[in-house]
Design an enzyme around this catalytic site. Structure first.
Site, mmCIF file in Angstrom:
data_model
loop_
_atom_site.group_PDB
_atom_site.id
_atom_site.type_symbol
_atom_site.label_atom_id
_atom_site.label_comp_id
_atom_site.label_asym_id
_atom_site.label_seq_id
_atom_site.Cartn_x
_atom_site.Cartn_y
_atom_site.Cartn_z
ATOM 1 N N LEU A 68 -8.343 2.098 5.947
ATOM 2 C CA LEU A 68 -8.285 0.640 5.997
ATOM 3 C C LEU A 68 -7.356 0.247 7.133
ATOM 4 C CD1 LEU A 68 -8.305 1.639 2.788
ATOM 5 C CD2 LEU A 68 -8.523 -0.788 2.495
ATOM 6 N N GLY A 158 -2.492 -1.601 6.412
ATOM 7 C CA GLY A 158 -3.030 -0.360 6.968
ATOM 8 C C GLY A 158 -2.785 0.815 6.053
ATOM 9 N N SER A 159 -3.843 1.457 5.604
ATOM 10 C CA SER A 159 -3.669 2.482 4.593
ATOM 11 C C SER A 159 -4.931 3.325 4.463
ATOM 12 C CB SER A 159 -3.342 1.816 3.263
ATOM 13 O OG SER A 159 -4.358 0.882 2.944
ATOM 14 N N ARG A 160 -5.000 4.078 3.375
ATOM 15 C CA ARG A 160 -6.121 4.964 3.104
ATOM 16 C C ARG A 160 -6.333 5.010 1.594
ATOM 17 N NH1 ARG A 160 -8.681 9.117 5.561
ATOM 18 N NH2 ARG A 160 -9.258 10.881 4.289
#
Length: 176
Positions: A68, A158-160
């Site tokens: 993301l 911002g990530s996963r």
């Protein structure tokens, strides 16, 4: 001077619009087919692998990694009708979440889920922080029932997110 004030205000208005865009929570119409698993996050599929998941599923698992970016909606959703059996938070680093290996060493939060519809598979959704994302939010609690597509948390900036499901002949991955 007036032009400096206008320039600063335009810049701050742009930042405000970006922050409001980041925290958007778009409504989703989820299919009701009990044989489907929905993506737990909006973003870009970066990897699809068969891995050994020894902690919760305790078997070979199909892992789907979703990155993301700072421009995606960061709401996390249940992949199907489930009961939250276990939530495990792990401290870690804050490396780039685009890297598929970041789930092994970055700060993360694992939701161990059990499907309430047949088959009663065990699923794992992992929320992973990134280089910019430093805050994982999980509103789900152990024992809570979630319906497919229901919001349970988010990862800020911002990530996963990774989805693990038992690998087998009856699983067909429809994403690429």
């Amino acid at each position: 001077p007036l032009w400096v004030i206008v320039l600063v205000e335009v810049f701050l208005a742009g930042v405000l619009i970006w922050v409001l865009m980041f925290f958007r929570d778009p409504a989703r119409e989820c299919p009701v087919d009990k044989n489907l698993l929905l993506a737990p996050a909006d973003g870009r599929i970066t990897d699809i692998d068969i891995v050994e998941e020894t902690d919760f599923i305790r078997a070979s698992a199909l892992k789907i990694g979703i990155f993301l970016s700072i421009f995606d909606a960061h709401i996390n959703r249940a992949p199907c009708n489930v009961i939250v059996e276990r939530i495990t938070y792990k401290k870690g680093r804050y490396k780039n979440a685009m890297n598929p290996q970041s789930g092994q060493f970055n700060e993360s939060n694992d939701l161990g889920l059990v499907r309430t519809d047949s088959p009663n598979d065990r699923l794992l959704v992992r929320q992973i922080s990134g280089a910019v994302a430093r805050r994982i939010v999980c509103e789900a609690v152990e024992g809570q029932k979630l319906t497919g597509g229901e919001r349970f948390g988010m990862i800020k900036f911002g990530s996963r997110t990774e989805l693990y499901m038992p690998a087998g002949e009856n699983i067909r991955c429809l994403v690429r």
